[in-house]
Design a protein around this motif. Sequence first.
Motif, PDB file in Angstrom:
ATOM      1  N   UNK A  39      -0.590  -3.845  -5.875  1.00 42.95           N
ATOM      2  CA  UNK A  39      -0.158  -2.513  -5.487  1.00 42.95           C
ATOM      3  C   UNK A  39      -1.389  -1.646  -5.296  1.00 42.95           C
ATOM      4  N   UNK A  40      -1.561  -1.113  -4.094  1.00 35.05           N
ATOM      5  CA  UNK A  40      -2.664  -0.207  -3.797  1.00 35.05           C
ATOM      6  C   UNK A  40      -2.099   1.180  -3.564  1.00 35.05           C
ATOM      7  N   UNK A  41      -2.538   2.125  -4.372  1.00 33.67           N
ATOM      8  CA  UNK A  41      -2.140   3.521  -4.234  1.00 33.67           C
ATOM      9  C   UNK A  41      -3.270   4.264  -3.540  1.00 33.67           C
ATOM     10  N   UNK A  42      -2.963   4.904  -2.427  1.00 36.95           N
ATOM     11  CA  UNK A  42      -3.970   5.621  -1.637  1.00 36.95           C
ATOM     12  C   UNK A  42      -3.606   7.083  -1.535  1.00 36.95           C
ATOM     13  N   UNK A  84      -2.471   6.182   6.950  1.00 34.31           N
ATOM     14  CA  UNK A  84      -1.477   5.155   7.275  1.00 34.31           C
ATOM     15  C   UNK A  84      -2.035   4.177   8.306  1.00 34.31           C
ATOM     16  N   UNK A  85      -2.710   4.678   9.325  1.00 33.36           N
ATOM     17  CA  UNK A  85      -3.280   3.803  10.358  1.00 33.36           C
ATOM     18  C   UNK A  85      -4.302   2.839   9.775  1.00 33.36           C
ATOM     19  N   UNK A  86      -5.170   3.348   8.888  1.00 30.15           N
ATOM     20  CA  UNK A  86      -6.171   2.479   8.258  1.00 30.15           C
ATOM     21  C   UNK A  86      -5.490   1.402   7.412  1.00 30.15           C
ATOM     22  N   UNK A  87      -4.459   1.795   6.667  1.00 26.59           N
ATOM     23  CA  UNK A  87      -3.744   0.840   5.813  1.00 26.59           C
ATOM     24  C   UNK A  87      -3.011  -0.202   6.644  1.00 26.59           C
ATOM     25  N   UNK A  88      -2.339   0.243   7.708  1.00 25.69           N
ATOM     26  CA  UNK A  88      -1.580  -0.693   8.543  1.00 25.69           C
ATOM     27  C   UNK A  88      -2.498  -1.657   9.291  1.00 25.69           C
ATOM     28  N   UNK A 138       0.877  -1.159   0.000  1.00 24.81           N
ATOM     29  CA  UNK A 138       0.000   0.000   0.000  1.00 24.81           C
ATOM     30  C   UNK A 138       0.919   1.214   0.000  1.00 24.81           C
ATOM     31  N   UNK A 139       0.871   1.969  -1.074  1.00 25.20           N
ATOM     32  CA  UNK A 139       1.766   3.112  -1.252  1.00 25.20           C
ATOM     33  C   UNK A 139       0.948   4.399  -1.177  1.00 25.20           C
ATOM     34  N   UNK A 140       1.437   5.323  -0.357  1.00 23.39           N
ATOM     35  CA  UNK A 140       0.759   6.595  -0.145  1.00 23.39           C
ATOM     36  C   UNK A 140       1.688   7.717  -0.601  1.00 23.39           C
TER      37      UNK A 140
END
Length: 192
Positions: free
Chosen positions: A95-98, A40-44, A5-7
């Motif tokens: 790959x998830x881009x957020x 970031x918290x939601x992704x982690x 997950x890439x931000x």
Amino acid sequence: MRCWIVIPIKAPEACKTRLSPALGDSERQALVAEMLHKTVSAAQAVAGRDQVLLLGPSRHGLDADISLLADPGRGLNAAVTSARDTAVREGIGRLLLLSADLPTIEPEDVAALLDVAADAVAGGPDRAGKGTNALSLPLPAASQFRFRYGEGSFAAHRAEAARLRLPFLTIDRPGLGLDIDGPDEVALWRQG
């Protein structure tokens, strides 16, 4: 299957400059940091700490153990292309881009973008249905995906999936739809 997950995130002083008429520099940077931390918290919560990476020059106060991918400096499309190419080389399967400016995102929103058919591209549109706030790509099938962030990006990304003959799923969720681009969105978010 491994996923990243890439931000993408700009340097603190360059973030959300369109909010400058409504917010001072320190307020704007605090807002950016708050939204980034929420994303970031939601992704982690869904993928774990080691699968969430930032793309840009700064961690914005996040722990030093969060991975930071280099931004080649030619705009968002070049940056996410570089991240995609790195993910392919690393053998990443999805790959998830957020977007970093999703103040109401929840772990369930992230999970919806990952819980799709193995060959599908999934996109989370903005509230207007025109911009792309999230994009989930199967790799290596989407290794030649051409990013089209900018005006009308959601339709352009759908067309790109069609060009690659990959199914495209729209993940339309409130936590993915509200992004902060202007003072009116800040007001909408603060009103709840």
